[in-house]
Design a protein around this motif. Structure first.
Motif, PDB file in Angstrom:
ATOM      1  N   PRO A 116       0.919  -1.403  -0.016  1.00 29.18           N
ATOM      2  CA  PRO A 116      -0.171   0.056   0.026  1.00 29.18           C
ATOM      3  C   PRO A 116       0.972   1.297  -0.020  1.00 29.18           C
ATOM      4  O   PRO A 116       2.023   1.125   0.495  1.00 29.18           O
ATOM      5  CB  PRO A 116      -0.662  -0.243   1.216  1.00 29.18           C
ATOM      6  N   ARG A 117       0.308   2.231  -0.738  1.00 24.78           N
ATOM      7  CA  ARG A 117       1.000   3.643  -0.800  1.00 24.78           C
ATOM      8  C   ARG A 117       0.003   4.533  -0.616  1.00 24.78           C
ATOM      9  O   ARG A 117      -1.105   4.514  -0.853  1.00 24.78           O
ATOM     10  CB  ARG A 117       1.309   3.697  -2.164  1.00 24.78           C
ATOM     11  N   ARG A 118       0.356   5.603   0.142  1.00 28.41           N
ATOM     12  CA  ARG A 118      -0.618   6.640   0.378  1.00 28.41           C
ATOM     13  C   ARG A 118      -0.307   7.729  -0.773  1.00 28.41           C
ATOM     14  O   ARG A 118       0.540   8.255  -1.239  1.00 28.41           O
ATOM     15  CB  ARG A 118      -0.294   7.382   1.748  1.00 28.41           C
ATOM     16  N   TRP A 119      -1.610   7.999  -1.483  1.00 27.40           N
ATOM     17  CA  TRP A 119      -1.623   8.742  -2.493  1.00 27.40           C
ATOM     18  C   TRP A 119      -1.947  10.107  -2.186  1.00 27.40           C
ATOM     19  O   TRP A 119      -2.899  10.170  -1.254  1.00 27.40           O
ATOM     20  CB  TRP A 119      -2.590   7.933  -3.711  1.00 27.40           C
ATOM     21  N   LYS A 120      -1.626  10.918  -2.975  1.00 32.62           N
ATOM     22  CA  LYS A 120      -1.858  12.445  -2.543  1.00 32.62           C
ATOM     23  C   LYS A 120      -2.212  13.334  -3.824  1.00 32.62           C
ATOM     24  O   LYS A 120      -1.714  12.787  -5.079  1.00 32.62           O
ATOM     25  CB  LYS A 120      -0.944  13.047  -1.851  1.00 32.62           C
ATOM     26  N   LYS A 121      -2.796  14.286  -3.644  1.00 33.32           N
ATOM     27  CA  LYS A 121      -3.229  15.398  -4.696  1.00 33.32           C
ATOM     28  C   LYS A 121      -1.747  15.805  -5.356  1.00 33.32           C
ATOM     29  O   LYS A 121      -0.890  16.158  -4.597  1.00 33.32           O
ATOM     30  CB  LYS A 121      -3.899  16.574  -4.183  1.00 33.32           C
ATOM     31  N   GLY A 122      -2.063  15.757  -6.628  1.00 37.00           N
ATOM     32  CA  GLY A 122      -0.754  16.158  -7.469  1.00 37.00           C
ATOM     33  C   GLY A 122      -0.060  14.815  -7.881  1.00 37.00           C
ATOM     34  O   GLY A 122       0.750  15.034  -8.865  1.00 37.00           O
ATOM     35  N   ASP A 123      -0.374  13.388  -7.325  1.00 39.04           N
ATOM     36  CA  ASP A 123       0.444  12.380  -8.020  1.00 39.04           C
ATOM     37  C   ASP A 123      -0.235  12.140  -9.427  1.00 39.04           C
ATOM     38  O   ASP A 123      -1.269  12.549  -9.825  1.00 39.04           O
ATOM     39  CB  ASP A 123       0.133  11.210  -7.104  1.00 39.04           C
ATOM     40  N   LYS A 124       0.543  11.793 -10.163  1.00 38.44           N
ATOM     41  CA  LYS A 124       0.198  11.248 -11.732  1.00 38.44           C
ATOM     42  C   LYS A 124       0.105   9.643 -11.772  1.00 38.44           C
ATOM     43  O   LYS A 124       1.277   9.079 -11.435  1.00 38.44           O
ATOM     44  CB  LYS A 124       1.005  12.172 -12.624  1.00 38.44           C
ATOM     45  N   ILE A 125      -0.583   9.306 -12.825  1.00 37.39           N
ATOM     46  CA  ILE A 125      -0.604   7.976 -13.074  1.00 37.39           C
ATOM     47  C   ILE A 125      -0.339   7.963 -14.585  1.00 37.39           C
ATOM     48  O   ILE A 125      -0.899   8.561 -15.471  1.00 37.39           O
ATOM     49  CB  ILE A 125      -2.096   7.332 -12.723  1.00 37.39           C
ATOM     50  N   VAL A 126       0.561   7.041 -15.052  1.00 35.26           N
ATOM     51  CA  VAL A 126       1.155   6.935 -16.144  1.00 35.26           C
ATOM     52  C   VAL A 126       0.110   5.548 -16.743  1.00 35.26           C
ATOM     53  O   VAL A 126       0.253   4.607 -16.269  1.00 35.26           O
ATOM     54  CB  VAL A 126       2.449   6.584 -16.562  1.00 35.26           C
ATOM     55  N   THR A 127      -0.698   5.784 -17.963  1.00 32.27           N
ATOM     56  CA  THR A 127      -1.362   4.780 -18.419  1.00 32.27           C
ATOM     57  C   THR A 127      -1.282   4.571 -20.241  1.00 32.27           C
ATOM     58  O   THR A 127      -0.699   5.429 -20.666  1.00 32.27           O
ATOM     59  CB  THR A 127      -3.051   4.840 -18.110  1.00 32.27           C
TER      60      THR A 127
END
Length: 132
Positions: A116-127
């Motif tokens: 598990p990782r704590r995601w936060k505003k500003g994180d980007k996901i590459v798809t």
């Protein structure tokens, strides 16, 4: 400018010319051929990625897949599963505190995908996705 280098022996000249962007096209082609020779099914994947009609790469805000108000801690696999609902394949992410200038630090195919990782505003996901 991006230079195409056909011979790896001339790569050292790039340092003299202070050239930061280059493509070793022959090395890419031979790597692809070696992969296909080892595993014929990889040709389907590579054709999809490298053809003009295939999938495109997108950098999405994490909020598209994760409701940060309700659940901000989940694994990479959990985010990938949510992205599948949008018909997208997650291949990596960029933490919010990492500048785009440090693109080499993008985390593609991260280790420990189930942690598990704590995601936060500003994180980007590459798809990868067929359409926007």
């Amino acid at each position: 400018p991006v230079s195409e280098i056909l011979d790896t022996r001339t790569k050292s000249l790039l340092n003299v010319a202070n050239c930061k962007g280059y493509v070793l096209s022959n090395q890419i082609v031979s790597s692809v051929m070696a992969q296909v020779a080892e595993e014929k099914d990889i040709n389907i994947v590579l054709s999809e990625l490298f053809s003009s009609e295939g999938s495109e790469t997108y950098i999405r805000p994490v909020e598209k897949f994760v409701d940060l108000d309700e659940e901000d801690t989940m694994s990479f696999w959990d985010v990938a599963l949510k992205a599948r609902q949008y018909r997208e394949v997650v291949v990596g992410y960029k933490p919010a505190d990492l500048d785009f200038a440090d693109a080499a630090e993008l985390i593609i195919n991260p280790p420990n995908k189930s942690v598990p990782r704590r995601w936060k505003k500003g994180d980007k996901i590459v798809t990868f996705s067929l359409e926007d």
